[in-house]
Structure formats: C-alpha cells, structure tokens
Write a protein that holds these residues in place. Structure first.
Motif, PDB file in Angstrom:
ATOM      1  N   SER A  35      39.266  37.163  53.473  1.00 26.83           N
ATOM      2  CA  SER A  35      40.532  37.706  53.311  1.00 26.83           C
ATOM      3  C   SER A  35      41.346  36.755  52.321  1.00 26.83           C
ATOM      4  O   SER A  35      41.730  37.401  51.342  1.00 26.83           O
ATOM      5  N   ASP A  36      41.165  35.504  52.511  1.00 27.82           N
ATOM      6  CA  ASP A  36      41.960  34.633  51.363  1.00 27.82           C
ATOM      7  C   ASP A  36      41.365  34.981  50.044  1.00 27.82           C
ATOM      8  O   ASP A  36      42.146  34.951  49.029  1.00 27.82           O
ATOM      9  N   LEU A  41      41.654  37.674  44.471  1.00 29.47           N
ATOM     10  CA  LEU A  41      40.899  38.576  43.534  1.00 29.47           C
ATOM     11  C   LEU A  41      41.696  39.622  43.247  1.00 29.47           C
ATOM     12  O   LEU A  41      42.042  40.194  42.317  1.00 29.47           O
ATOM     13  N   MET A  42      42.350  40.367  44.450  1.00 27.14           N
ATOM     14  CA  MET A  42      43.340  41.406  44.135  1.00 27.14           C
ATOM     15  C   MET A  42      44.540  40.985  43.441  1.00 27.14           C
ATOM     16  O   MET A  42      45.160  41.701  42.309  1.00 27.14           O
ATOM     17  N   HIS A  43      45.102  40.009  43.482  1.00 28.65           N
ATOM     18  CA  HIS A  43      46.226  39.230  42.626  1.00 28.65           C
ATOM     19  C   HIS A  43      45.573  39.075  41.403  1.00 28.65           C
ATOM     20  O   HIS A  43      46.290  39.359  40.274  1.00 28.65           O
ATOM     21  N   ASP A  44      44.531  38.409  40.954  1.00 31.51           N
ATOM     22  CA  ASP A  44      43.933  38.228  39.549  1.00 31.51           C
ATOM     23  C   ASP A  44      43.866  39.653  38.911  1.00 31.51           C
ATOM     24  O   ASP A  44      44.244  39.735  37.773  1.00 31.51           O
ATOM     25  N   ARG A  48      45.987  40.884  35.521  1.00 26.68           N
ATOM     26  CA  ARG A  48      45.057  41.088  34.430  1.00 26.68           C
ATOM     27  C   ARG A  48      45.407  42.389  33.984  1.00 26.68           C
ATOM     28  O   ARG A  48      45.781  42.554  32.626  1.00 26.68           O
ATOM     29  N   LYS A  49      45.656  43.380  34.585  1.00 28.89           N
ATOM     30  CA  LYS A  49      46.096  44.764  34.545  1.00 28.89           C
ATOM     31  C   LYS A  49      47.486  44.727  33.835  1.00 28.89           C
ATOM     32  O   LYS A  49      47.546  45.529  32.825  1.00 28.89           O
ATOM     33  N   ARG A  50      48.421  44.001  34.400  1.00 25.37           N
ATOM     34  CA  ARG A  50      49.621  44.064  33.725  1.00 25.37           C
ATOM     35  C   ARG A  50      49.803  43.385  32.327  1.00 25.37           C
ATOM     36  O   ARG A  50      50.361  43.936  31.714  1.00 25.37           O
TER      37      ARG A  50
END
Length: 62
Positions: A35-36, A41-44, A48-50
């Motif tokens: 989960s960590d 990875l979700m935050h990354d 990146r998309k932003r």
C-alpha cells in the motif's frame, strides 16, 4: 443503516498478473508495505500528469 465513519478511506482491490505481483514485491524495501508503495506511485503519476497539462496562460496563447 450506514456504517459509522472510521476516518479511513475506502479500500480498493485489484488482481495483478502473478508475475507482475512477484516482480513488484521484489522491488519493495524492508519496512514498507504494498500500500505504501502503490500510494507513492499514485502520487507520482498524479504529479506527472499535472506537469504535463498546459497552464491556462499557455492555452490562451495557442
């Protein structure tokens, strides 16, 4: 009757292919959970998309 709030987000689940899960687990450092790492990875990906999105000033000049 609804459940009382627990202060936690709703869990999600998915079934990765066994080989992908095996290779992913091999990359996880001691003391970290799946989960960590997945949340990191979700935050990354979100960040990146932003960065890839054009800013509103760039959209106006196009």
């Amino acid at each position: 009757m609804a459940r009382p709030a627990t202060g936690q987000t709703k869990p999600i689940s998915f079934r990765p292919p066994p080989q992908v899960l095996k290779e992913f687990d091999a990359t996880i450092e001691d003391g970290r959970t799946r989960s960590d790492v997945l949340i990191e990875l979700m935050h990354d990906r979100i960040n990146r998309k932003r960065r890839e999105r054009p800013s509103s000033s760039e959209e106006k000049s196009a």
